[in-house]
Scaffold this active site. Structure first.
Site, PDB file in Angstrom:
ATOM      1  N   SER A  53       0.840  -1.188   0.000  1.00  0.00           N
ATOM      2  CA  SER A  53       0.000   0.000   0.000  1.00  0.00           C
ATOM      3  C   SER A  53       0.875   1.237   0.000  1.00  0.00           C
ATOM      4  O   SER A  53       2.019   1.212   0.460  1.00  0.00           O
ATOM      5  CB  SER A  53      -0.895   0.019   1.249  1.00  0.00           C
ATOM      6  OG  SER A  53      -1.585   1.243   1.380  1.00  0.00           O
ATOM      7  N   TYR A  85      -2.292  -0.160  10.451  1.00  0.00           N
ATOM      8  CA  TYR A  85      -2.341  -0.567   9.049  1.00  0.00           C
ATOM      9  C   TYR A  85      -1.029  -0.205   8.349  1.00  0.00           C
ATOM     10  O   TYR A  85      -0.452  -1.031   7.631  1.00  0.00           O
ATOM     11  CB  TYR A  85      -3.520   0.097   8.348  1.00  0.00           C
ATOM     12  CG  TYR A  85      -3.645  -0.277   6.888  1.00  0.00           C
ATOM     13  CD1 TYR A  85      -3.988  -1.575   6.511  1.00  0.00           C
ATOM     14  CD2 TYR A  85      -3.413   0.661   5.881  1.00  0.00           C
ATOM     15  CE1 TYR A  85      -4.090  -1.923   5.173  1.00  0.00           C
ATOM     16  CE2 TYR A  85      -3.533   0.326   4.548  1.00  0.00           C
ATOM     17  CZ  TYR A  85      -3.868  -0.970   4.199  1.00  0.00           C
ATOM     18  OH  TYR A  85      -3.970  -1.313   2.875  1.00  0.00           O
TER      19      TYR A  85
END
Length: 266
Positions: free
Chosen positions: A146, A159
């Site tokens: 990501s 995250y």
């Protein structure tokens, strides 16, 4: 060496393949002639994806219920693929989830589960597949990380930590596996219009606030499938966020201003 333009009879395994980006990767690989193996927890969805892949490829596809956080289940599914399908040519580690919350408020049981899914489970599956690929001297592992693993922002503490881990793991793994004929690619997307945000951001406010950056899963899936069988190091999208991440690395103080300002939409 095969390429993403012709994956005829190549076995492509996709985790998190029941919806969103993973589902679209399955379809794009099927269009190129791959034998697609759909892996995800939701058994009610993977069968539908499998059938769609068979219609697109004109050949058998497979689906296996997989809980990537359960090492025993990972072992079972890997053995089933080996026995029922054959050696894996491409592994796409796409399974993962995120929760956008202030660190002081987040339930650390959720944080632990995020690491089990996004990092540790991915490592377990990757090790088994890498050993098999090394025996054949060929293969491609694609890890979906990501932009949060390149540039952290508020409310993405856990995250981002998992995705920084995926990037560090992938970059070292690439060096280890290259002499064995195995490629490792990381995919670093910004926000994608998928149900990922149903859990990460139930209010929907975040996606609305970053509308200009939001990626379409089918377009990104085409790019990912296109590089299968190549030595592509990274795919970073959207390009404007790739530029911001480079600035973040070169000029960290300016990067903090960006991450805490115009990119802080959570």
């Amino acid at each position: 060496m095969y390429t993403g333009q012709d994956l005829t009879d190549k076995v492509v395994v996709v985790t998190g393949g029941s919806a969103g980006l993973g589902e679209q990767i399955c379809y794009e690989a099927a269009k190129k002639g791959a034998i697609v193996v759909v892996c995800a927890r939701r058994i009610n969805l993977i069968g539908k994806v499998k059938e769609a892949c068979e219609a697109l490829s004109g050949k058998d596809a497979f689906s296996f219920q997989l809980d990537i956080a359960d090492p025993e289940n990972v072992e079972t599914v890997f053995e089933k693929i080996k026995a029922e399908v054959g050696p894996i040519d491409v592994l796409v580690n796409n399974a993962g989830f995120g929760i956008f919350e202030n660190f002081m408020d987040i339930d650390l049981a959720i944080a632990r589960n995020m690491f089990e899914v996004n990092v540790l489970g991915m490592m377990v599956f990757t090790q088994k597949v890498a050993i098999q690929m090394a025996e054949r001297g060929i293969g491609h592992i694609i890890n979906v990380a990501s932009m949060a693993g390149k540039m952290a922002t508020a409310k993405s503490t856990v995250y981002s930590a998992t995705k920084f881990a995926v990037l560090g793991f992938s970059n070292a793994l690439r060096l280890e596996l290259k002499p064995l004929g195995i490629s490792v690619t990381t995919v670093n997307p910004g926000p994608i219009q998928t149900e990922f945000f149903d859990k990460a951001d139930p209010s929907g406010d975040y996606l609305a606030s970053v509308d200009v950056f939001v990626l379409e899963p089918n377009k990104l899936a085409k790019e990912i499938v296109y590089v299968m069988g190549t030595h592509k190091r990274e795919i970073n999208r959207p390009r404007i966020m790739e530029g911001a991440s480079r600035l973040y690395t070169l000029f960290p103080h300016i990067g903090d201003l960006l991450a805490g300002g115009i990119l802080n939409k959570k």
